[in-house]
Design an enzyme around this catalytic site. Sequence first.
Site, PDB file in Angstrom:
ATOM      1  N   HIS A 172      -7.931   1.270  -6.395  1.00  0.00           N
ATOM      2  CA  HIS A 172      -7.156   0.499  -5.421  1.00  0.00           C
ATOM      3  C   HIS A 172      -5.693   0.907  -5.507  1.00  0.00           C
ATOM      4  O   HIS A 172      -5.181   1.174  -6.597  1.00  0.00           O
ATOM      5  CB  HIS A 172      -7.274  -1.005  -5.687  1.00  0.00           C
ATOM      6  CG  HIS A 172      -8.680  -1.485  -5.642  1.00  0.00           C
ATOM      7  ND1 HIS A 172      -9.343  -1.720  -4.465  1.00  0.00           N
ATOM      8  CD2 HIS A 172      -9.563  -1.736  -6.641  1.00  0.00           C
ATOM      9  CE1 HIS A 172     -10.579  -2.101  -4.741  1.00  0.00           C
ATOM     10  NE2 HIS A 172     -10.734  -2.112  -6.052  1.00  0.00           N
ATOM     11  N   TYR A 184       0.782  -1.228   0.000  1.00  0.00           N
ATOM     12  CA  TYR A 184       0.000   0.000   0.000  1.00  0.00           C
ATOM     13  C   TYR A 184       0.817   1.282   0.000  1.00  0.00           C
ATOM     14  O   TYR A 184       0.253   2.366  -0.108  1.00  0.00           O
ATOM     15  CB  TYR A 184      -0.957  -0.004   1.192  1.00  0.00           C
ATOM     16  CG  TYR A 184      -1.855  -1.215   1.202  1.00  0.00           C
ATOM     17  CD1 TYR A 184      -2.785  -1.411   0.191  1.00  0.00           C
ATOM     18  CD2 TYR A 184      -1.763  -2.175   2.203  1.00  0.00           C
ATOM     19  CE1 TYR A 184      -3.600  -2.528   0.183  1.00  0.00           C
ATOM     20  CE2 TYR A 184      -2.580  -3.291   2.205  1.00  0.00           C
ATOM     21  CZ  TYR A 184      -3.490  -3.464   1.197  1.00  0.00           C
ATOM     22  OH  TYR A 184      -4.293  -4.572   1.183  1.00  0.00           O
TER      23      TYR A 184
END
Length: 149
Positions: free
Chosen positions: A99, A22
């Site tokens: 995302h 991430y």
Amino acid sequence: MRLLLLNGPNLNLLGQREPGFYGAMTLKAIEADLLAQAEAEAVQLECFQSNFEGALVDQIHQAIGQVQGILINAGAYTHTSIALRDALLGAAIPYVELHLSNTHAREGFRHHSYLADRAVGVVSGFGALSYRLALEGLLAHLRQPQQVL
């Protein structure tokens, strides 16, 4: 023009949770960057994050008649939530699914999205840049919806 950014579960932990997937940016930093980009485009952007599915559904319902588009990173709810799908379809507000990580390069259960088939588009795998790309794509769609991009 007004837009809504929705972030789902665990995204409040960005910057400390699995930075290999991430990245190191916090959600606050990503939002600040996106708010600056929106302001430069003369767009009002409201940001909301929740770990609770119902709170995200409520935000979508409250957006009806208030915003022209939605950016949504539903996190894990992408792969499980028929409720979010139904809320987005019921609201009939154009949305882009986004995302940070490339969900198709991850575990098999992350390959299916309940949101993607009705989205204007899907952006994934570019880390924090996914947010900027999603905003750019949604604005292009809203400003010239008849044009194939």
